[in-house]
Design a protein around this motif. Sequence first.
Motif, PDB file in Angstrom:
ATOM      1  N   LEU D  89     -14.424  22.157  16.643  1.00 30.12           N
ATOM      2  CA  LEU D  89     -15.295  21.520  17.637  1.00 30.12           C
ATOM      3  C   LEU D  89     -14.972  20.030  17.724  1.00 30.12           C
ATOM      4  CD1 LEU D  89     -17.469  22.689  19.486  1.00 30.12           C
ATOM      5  CD2 LEU D  89     -19.196  21.926  17.841  1.00 30.12           C
ATOM      6  N   ASP D  90     -14.821  19.411  16.569  1.00 31.96           N
ATOM      7  CA  ASP D  90     -14.481  17.983  16.557  1.00 31.96           C
ATOM      8  C   ASP D  90     -13.093  17.754  17.164  1.00 31.96           C
ATOM      9  OD1 ASP D  90     -16.899  17.623  15.398  1.00 31.96           O
ATOM     10  OD2 ASP D  90     -16.183  16.754  13.511  1.00 31.96           O
ATOM     11  N   MET D  91     -12.162  18.667  16.876  1.00 34.63           N
ATOM     12  CA  MET D  91     -10.817  18.550  17.461  1.00 34.63           C
ATOM     13  C   MET D  91     -10.903  18.689  18.980  1.00 34.63           C
ATOM     14  SD  MET D  91      -8.889  20.724  14.459  1.00 34.63           S
ATOM     15  CE  MET D  91      -7.519  21.348  15.416  1.00 34.63           C
ATOM     16  N   SER D  92     -11.745  19.622  19.444  1.00 31.96           N
ATOM     17  CA  SER D  92     -11.915  19.812  20.887  1.00 31.96           C
ATOM     18  C   SER D  92     -12.443  18.532  21.533  1.00 31.96           C
ATOM     19  CB  SER D  92     -12.880  20.973  21.139  1.00 31.96           C
ATOM     20  OG  SER D  92     -13.337  20.958  22.465  1.00 31.96           O
ATOM     21  N   LYS D  93     -13.474  17.947  20.928  1.00 29.77           N
ATOM     22  CA  LYS D  93     -14.037  16.715  21.480  1.00 29.77           C
ATOM     23  C   LYS D  93     -12.984  15.609  21.510  1.00 29.77           C
ATOM     24  CE  LYS D  93     -18.770  17.691  19.955  1.00 29.77           C
ATOM     25  NZ  LYS D  93     -19.695  17.476  18.810  1.00 29.77           N
ATOM     26  N   ALA D  94     -12.172  15.551  20.455  1.00 29.49           N
ATOM     27  CA  ALA D  94     -11.206  14.457  20.337  1.00 29.49           C
ATOM     28  C   ALA D  94     -10.089  14.541  21.379  1.00 29.49           C
ATOM     29  CB  ALA D  94     -10.604  14.436  18.928  1.00 29.49           C
ATOM     30  N   VAL D  95      -9.762  15.751  21.828  1.00 22.24           N
ATOM     31  CA  VAL D  95      -8.655  15.872  22.788  1.00 22.24           C
ATOM     32  C   VAL D  95      -9.154  15.945  24.234  1.00 22.24           C
ATOM     33  CG1 VAL D  95      -7.143  17.003  21.109  1.00 22.24           C
ATOM     34  CG2 VAL D  95      -8.537  18.418  22.655  1.00 22.24           C
ATOM     35  N   LYS D  96     -10.456  15.761  24.420  1.00 24.91           N
ATOM     36  CA  LYS D  96     -11.045  15.900  25.750  1.00 24.91           C
ATOM     37  C   LYS D  96     -10.386  14.924  26.737  1.00 24.91           C
ATOM     38  CE  LYS D  96     -15.321  18.006  26.797  1.00 24.91           C
ATOM     39  NZ  LYS D  96     -16.658  18.260  26.257  1.00 24.91           N
ATOM     40  N   GLU D  97     -10.304  13.664  26.318  1.00 20.64           N
ATOM     41  CA  GLU D  97      -9.713  12.634  27.185  1.00 20.64           C
ATOM     42  C   GLU D  97      -8.188  12.754  27.196  1.00 20.64           C
ATOM     43  OE1 GLU D  97     -12.039   9.972  28.771  1.00 20.64           O
ATOM     44  OE2 GLU D  97     -12.834  11.992  28.464  1.00 20.64           O
ATOM     45  N   ASP D  98      -7.633  12.780  25.998  1.00 26.03           N
ATOM     46  CA  ASP D  98      -6.184  12.668  25.840  1.00 26.03           C
ATOM     47  C   ASP D  98      -5.767  13.440  24.594  1.00 26.03           C
ATOM     48  OD1 ASP D  98      -4.200  11.551  27.286  1.00 26.03           O
ATOM     49  OD2 ASP D  98      -4.856   9.480  26.903  1.00 26.03           O
ATOM     50  N   LEU D 105      -5.030  14.684  14.899  1.00 23.78           N
ATOM     51  CA  LEU D 105      -5.809  15.886  15.217  1.00 23.78           C
ATOM     52  C   LEU D 105      -6.287  16.567  13.933  1.00 23.78           C
ATOM     53  CD1 LEU D 105      -6.568  17.832  17.676  1.00 23.78           C
ATOM     54  CD2 LEU D 105      -4.644  19.219  16.874  1.00 23.78           C
ATOM     55  N   ILE D 106      -5.359  16.752  13.020  1.00 24.52           N
ATOM     56  CA  ILE D 106      -5.707  17.441  11.770  1.00 24.52           C
ATOM     57  C   ILE D 106      -6.647  16.575  10.925  1.00 24.52           C
ATOM     58  CG2 ILE D 106      -4.790  18.530   9.668  1.00 24.52           C
ATOM     59  CD1 ILE D 106      -4.173  19.974  12.384  1.00 24.52           C
ATOM     60  N   GLN D 107      -6.462  15.265  10.992  1.00 21.20           N
ATOM     61  CA  GLN D 107      -7.385  14.402  10.251  1.00 21.20           C
ATOM     62  C   GLN D 107      -8.793  14.507  10.838  1.00 21.20           C
ATOM     63  OE1 GLN D 107      -6.569  12.688   7.322  1.00 21.20           O
ATOM     64  NE2 GLN D 107      -8.806  12.717   7.257  1.00 21.20           N
ATOM     65  N   THR D 108      -8.873  14.627  12.163  1.00 18.61           N
ATOM     66  CA  THR D 108     -10.183  14.806  12.800  1.00 18.61           C
ATOM     67  C   THR D 108     -10.862  16.075  12.296  1.00 18.61           C
ATOM     68  OG1 THR D 108      -9.327  13.728  14.787  1.00 18.61           O
ATOM     69  CG2 THR D 108     -11.342  15.023  15.040  1.00 18.61           C
ATOM     70  N   GLY D 109     -10.097  17.167  12.268  1.00 22.63           N
ATOM     71  CA  GLY D 109     -10.637  18.420  11.747  1.00 22.63           C
ATOM     72  C   GLY D 109     -11.070  18.274  10.293  1.00 22.63           C
ATOM     73  N   ASP D 111     -11.969  15.621   8.721  1.00 20.44           N
ATOM     74  CA  ASP D 111     -13.187  14.817   8.610  1.00 20.44           C
ATOM     75  C   ASP D 111     -14.423  15.633   9.004  1.00 20.44           C
ATOM     76  OD1 ASP D 111     -11.639  12.726   7.787  1.00 20.44           O
ATOM     77  OD2 ASP D 111     -11.572  11.716   9.738  1.00 20.44           O
ATOM     78  N   GLY D 112     -14.251  16.493   9.986  1.00 19.03           N
ATOM     79  CA  GLY D 112     -15.361  17.365  10.388  1.00 19.03           C
ATOM     80  C   GLY D 112     -15.787  18.258   9.228  1.00 19.03           C
ATOM     81  N   ILE D 113     -14.813  18.825   8.548  1.00 18.59           N
ATOM     82  CA  ILE D 113     -15.126  19.693   7.395  1.00 18.59           C
ATOM     83  C   ILE D 113     -15.833  18.893   6.306  1.00 18.59           C
ATOM     84  CG2 ILE D 113     -14.102  21.088   5.551  1.00 18.59           C
ATOM     85  CD1 ILE D 113     -11.860  21.835   7.535  1.00 18.59           C
ATOM     86  N   LYS D 114     -15.327  17.692   6.059  1.00 23.28           N
ATOM     87  CA  LYS D 114     -15.934  16.863   5.009  1.00 23.28           C
ATOM     88  C   LYS D 114     -17.390  16.545   5.345  1.00 23.28           C
ATOM     89  CE  LYS D 114     -11.702  14.529   3.469  1.00 23.28           C
ATOM     90  NZ  LYS D 114     -10.989  13.241   3.430  1.00 23.28           N
ATOM     91  N   ARG D 115     -17.624  16.225   6.631  1.00 18.58           N
ATOM     92  CA  ARG D 115     -18.980  15.878   7.045  1.00 18.58           C
ATOM     93  C   ARG D 115     -19.898  17.088   6.915  1.00 18.58           C
ATOM     94  NH1 ARG D 115     -20.726  16.510  12.345  1.00 18.58           N
ATOM     95  NH2 ARG D 115     -18.619  16.766  12.841  1.00 18.58           N
ATOM     96  N   TRP D 130      -6.276  20.938   3.923  1.00 18.47           N
ATOM     97  CA  TRP D 130      -6.313  20.140   5.171  1.00 18.47           C
ATOM     98  C   TRP D 130      -5.867  18.688   4.934  1.00 18.47           C
ATOM     99  CZ3 TRP D 130      -8.279  21.236  10.303  1.00 18.47           C
ATOM    100  CH2 TRP D 130      -8.637  22.583  10.511  1.00 18.47           C
ATOM    101  N   GLN D 131      -6.412  18.035   3.917  1.00 19.18           N
ATOM    102  CA  GLN D 131      -6.141  16.605   3.730  1.00 19.18           C
ATOM    103  C   GLN D 131      -4.656  16.331   3.451  1.00 19.18           C
ATOM    104  OE1 GLN D 131      -8.464  13.918   4.277  1.00 19.18           O
ATOM    105  NE2 GLN D 131      -6.408  13.076   4.400  1.00 19.18           N
ATOM    106  N   PRO D 132      -4.031  17.055   2.482  1.00 17.57           N
ATOM    107  CA  PRO D 132      -2.599  16.823   2.229  1.00 17.57           C
ATOM    108  C   PRO D 132      -1.730  17.125   3.456  1.00 17.57           C
ATOM    109  CG  PRO D 132      -3.553  18.124   0.457  1.00 17.57           C
ATOM    110  CD  PRO D 132      -4.621  17.955   1.470  1.00 17.57           C
ATOM    111  N   ILE D 133      -2.084  18.142   4.244  1.00 18.21           N
ATOM    112  CA  ILE D 133      -1.292  18.451   5.443  1.00 18.21           C
ATOM    113  C   ILE D 133      -1.386  17.286   6.420  1.00 18.21           C
ATOM    114  CG2 ILE D 133      -0.984  20.033   7.412  1.00 18.21           C
ATOM    115  CD1 ILE D 133      -0.425  21.361   4.687  1.00 18.21           C
ATOM    116  N   SER D 134      -2.604  16.782   6.564  1.00 12.86           N
ATOM    117  CA  SER D 134      -2.815  15.635   7.447  1.00 12.86           C
ATOM    118  C   SER D 134      -1.943  14.443   7.013  1.00 12.86           C
ATOM    119  CB  SER D 134      -4.304  15.302   7.446  1.00 12.86           C
ATOM    120  OG  SER D 134      -4.538  14.048   7.998  1.00 12.86           O
ATOM    121  N   GLU D 135      -1.924  14.177   5.707  1.00 12.65           N
ATOM    122  CA  GLU D 135      -1.083  13.089   5.164  1.00 12.65           C
ATOM    123  C   GLU D 135       0.401  13.367   5.458  1.00 12.65           C
ATOM    124  OE1 GLU D 135      -2.742  10.741   3.593  1.00 12.65           O
ATOM    125  OE2 GLU D 135      -4.572  11.744   2.913  1.00 12.65           O
ATOM    126  N   ALA D 136       0.819  14.596   5.162  1.00  9.70           N
ATOM    127  CA  ALA D 136       2.226  14.942   5.354  1.00  9.70           C
ATOM    128  C   ALA D 136       2.630  14.745   6.812  1.00  9.70           C
ATOM    129  CB  ALA D 136       2.471  16.390   4.920  1.00  9.70           C
TER     130      ALA D 136
END
Lengths: 330, 330, 195, 195
Positions: D89-98, D105-109, D111-115, D130-136
């Motif tokens: 859902l957070d990823m969807s919101k984040a790509v709405k504009e651009d 994108l993966i960091q957004t996801g 962060d959503g899980i963490k929250r 998720w976090q290590p993939i985002s870093e990689a």
Amino acid sequence: MKKIINNVEDIVPEMISGLVKTNSDLVRQIEGTTAVVRNDEKFKNNQQVGVVSGGGSGHEPLHAGYVGDGMLSAAVAGEVFTSPTPDQIYEAIKAVDQGQGVLLIVKNYSGDVMNFDMAKEMAEADDIKIKTIVVDDDISVKNSEFTQGKRGVAGTALVEKIVGGAARSGMSLDDLAKLGQSVIDNTKTIGIALHAATVPAVGHPGFELEKDQIEYGIGIHNERGYAVEKIQPSKKLAHELIEKILEEFKDQTGQFAILVNGMGGTPLMEQYIFANDVLKELDDKKIDVEFSKVGNLVTSLDMQGLSLTIMKANDEFIKYLKEPVTTIAW
Amino acid sequence: MKKIINNVEDIVPEMISGLVKTNSDLVRQIEGTTAVVRNDEKFKNNQQVGVVSGGGSGHEPLHAGYVGDGMLSAAVAGEVFTSPTPDQIYEAIKAVDQGQGVLLIVKNYSGDVMNFDMAKEMAEADDIKIKTIVVDDDISVKNSEFTQGKRGVAGTALVEKIVGGAARSGMSLDDLAKLGQSVIDNTKTIGIALHAATVPAVGHPGFELEKDQIEYGIGIHNERGYAVEKIQPSKKLAHELIEKILEEFKDQTGQFAILVNGMGGTPLMEQYIFANDVLKELDDKKIDVEFSKVGNLVTSLDMQGLSLTIMKANDEFIKYLKEPVTTIAW
Amino acid sequence: MKIELADAKKWIESFVKKLEDEKSTLNELDTAIGDGDHGTNMDRGAKAVTDSFDKKEPGNLADLYKATAFAMIQKVGGASGPLYGTAFLDMSKAVKEDNLELADLIQTGTDGIKRRGESDTGMKTMIDVWQPISEALKNDKFNQQVIDDALNSTKDMVATKGRASYLEEKSKGHLDPGAQSSAYLFESLLEVIGG
Amino acid sequence: MKIELADAKKWIESFVKKLEDEKSTLNELDTAIGDGDHGTNMDRGAKAVTDSFDKKEPGNLADLYKATAFAMIQKVGGASGPLYGTAFLDMSKAVKEDNLELADLIQTGTDGIKRRGESDTGMKTMIDVWQPISEALKNDKFNQQVIDDALNSTKDMVATKGRASYLEEKSKGHLDPGAQSSAYLFESLLEVIGG
Ligand SMILES: Nc1ncnc2c1ncn2[C@@H]1O[C@H](COP(=O)(O)OP(=O)(O)O)[C@@H](O)[C@H]1O
Ligand SMILES: Nc1ncnc2c1ncn2[C@@H]1O[C@H](COP(=O)(O)OP(=O)(O)O)[C@@H](O)[C@H]1O
Ligand SMILES: [Mg+2]
Ligand SMILES: [Mg+2]
Ligand SMILES: [Mg+2]
Ligand SMILES: [Mg+2]
């Protein structure tokens, strides 16, 4: 065998003691016995025919769980799967007689019939009016004049509910016995087991079934049934039991009541799924179910399985089935 | 695995359908969900704070069995051992809100907490006032700010009883949440298993115990406990659990309530024997037990075992615990 | 031939000892075609008989049989409690005035069981031991073989009374547990009166 | 690097296929340290995603992630439903504009899980994948080895969130089931964008 018990010999007195301690507003124990009797205020002032049942233990909440306003006046617990002795039954009869007489509800096992009979003889010697009705709802066993006849199983709880309600409403002993007999004549049950019960004194299950087998027609004391087969989906099990039971009712018009009864080791989840299938099929058959109940009412220790009871009912039966009662377990 | 079911995926909807069909005077199903809501006349005219609980299935009669006058307004059933989804919880909230707000009773599992949270957000968007209390009575798990914390287990039924009673009596949402929290703070449970539960979709027991072993501190979803040991007599088991729980209560004066809860596969007989031992030991310790209850209240499918809950109570708790309610299973 | 107080007491004492020793044998037999408790039931009765004798030494035959009957009635329960209880109670009443011939004594007990159980020979019950022993005593042919034959005769019967009757044809091939406990009773008798 | 609609759809489709294929693997992992349903839960979600795509072909990235999120939220339940649901859902919101860089994108996801889970890395959850993939992705080092290492890193962790946390020390020695399902997600991604 893993069981949460102390000494095997102390099972019944300890169980009754636990039940009475946790429900002292409803029941008390008759001294020197494993019988329990109503302890509510209403009972003390009440004038009604006493209703006493009992039998071997291991079928909890039957019978002690059904003692209370609108159901049983007293219940006598024997050893596990063993009829109580006449002296205990006699004490229970004396504790509930209020001058209107006492009805005994007995499940049809030689032991129960004989011990209640001896108790009846003792009470009659005290000029207490006694009538006995013998429940034999298990249609998986053939009846004949020359044999013990059919067993009393889950239908007993329904008999106790109807007769108990009628007794509360002031019905006479003779009429109660007639009513009870007519309930019995219209109540049919078959049970299935997935796993047999382990009698504590024996230490292992009464019989063995393969991993995918169930047994049809078992009794509530590990009595073997009429067929061992592969387990079927709930729908098919419901169909099999309904067909067998409906053969017994020539007239399928009018009102019916059903009971889906868990054997002690089967979760409510499965009982409700089965009840759903039963009601669907009866609905398809246009059978009018006016009362239904699901739960562990008449168990067989830790047996896994369930039974289906169908009763051909009438307004009177339905009224007493639906009436609220004040008991531990109805 | 032998179970009386049809397709594994249909277990929950069929179970709920069976429960609703056999109790249509008490509850109805909310269309398109596996949530049930009160269906009695009194509910339709009532003006009280709604009380909604729910969680994974497999703990029957929790929660649907406690829907009715004086307890829950609605209950939401998830898949087996799986939290229900927010949309279902949201529907239940809408069905019971009568303008006074709705209290959510949630067992402390990440899934339940998160799904109920999402549902709360949805309902708040409709301007429904929502408060949540999270039950975490299982003291076999250590608590800490950095972990999930303790689990919600059998004590949940007592929380639902007390909060439900107070809601019926007209208590406000804020006060109900406070009352609920204080019940939770004073309610402690430990469970033991003789045999793990079999999740239908998994097909085998969650863990294996030897023929003479039991596990202390298990949860209601096959969560492993703190020790596996040889089974002891009931007296000793009672002693072990009581000692563990009483460590949590510094002040052992005043009133207490207890619940002996069967896990689904353990007969009432054993539960009463254990209750007898618990009450004997508490009596020896001069602990004043004002309320006690025994039965399969919060189960774990076919798990064999039981749990002991001790609550440090007060007049208010005891009053609501003892009050009669009209539900399927209390 | 008659049995007098001292021997009769030895008889009952030997019987209750056998019941205690063979508790699990009887439970196993009852597990096969009943509900698995016949050994436990009779063991409870056995202990009650011993307690009763310990508390009050029976002064005559009528008292001895009555004490045995009461212990069985009050402690055994199940089917076997009233059956053994009625047998010994009827035997006690019968010897009140005068001791009986052993054959008549056992026939009295047998008749009590038949009356209480509404049953007869051939139904795969304890009667299928009691009745042949009673006959054998009448004909002076009482011995271990008679007991064994009587007991074994229950093996191929189809039960029509008691729990085993629910098994119908499947009750075949198993000894009746009540017949086995009755066999112990008569083996004890044989020990006392000499085979 | 960014992922566009067609590839993103292939990504999710490959993910749900893996979830269906590996249902019992995930159940087994969850049986060891949870309640045994993670495979069943995700499989329900997978089918719901497919249904949703069949019913209405997502017209843009925001719709694709939103449809995935709603399917997860409404059909999975348990802990993983709201977690995957919130991530998408957070990823969807984040790509709405651009559209976003994949790493963002993966960091957004994540962060959503963490929250939603009030959780972070090191707690033996899906976040540890998720976090290590985002870093990689940020460091342009995303490959199978990274996924394997991230997944395997959960093995020796002691769980402090989710059901496995009740096991305390005993949660060691097992892979986290949510980390495994997340590993499938990123293996699917790798397939699509090329390793
Ligand atoms: N109607 C009867 N007449 C004679 N003997 C009977 C009758 N019913 C049962 N029995 C005897 O009782 C025995 C079973 O006793 P027991 O196991 O103690 O009682 P229960 O069957 O109540 O568990 C049977 O093996 C049989 O010999
Ligand atoms: N608070 C949390 N934060 C992040 N991930 C979590 C949290 N709680 C649980 N999880 C993840 O969810 C997974 C379990 O999902 P699942 O088995 O579907 O739900 P449940 O635990 O409700 O049965 C765990 O393996 C873990 O990865
Ligand atoms: Mg018996
Ligand atoms: Mg789950
Ligand atoms: Mg028996
Ligand atoms: Mg899980």
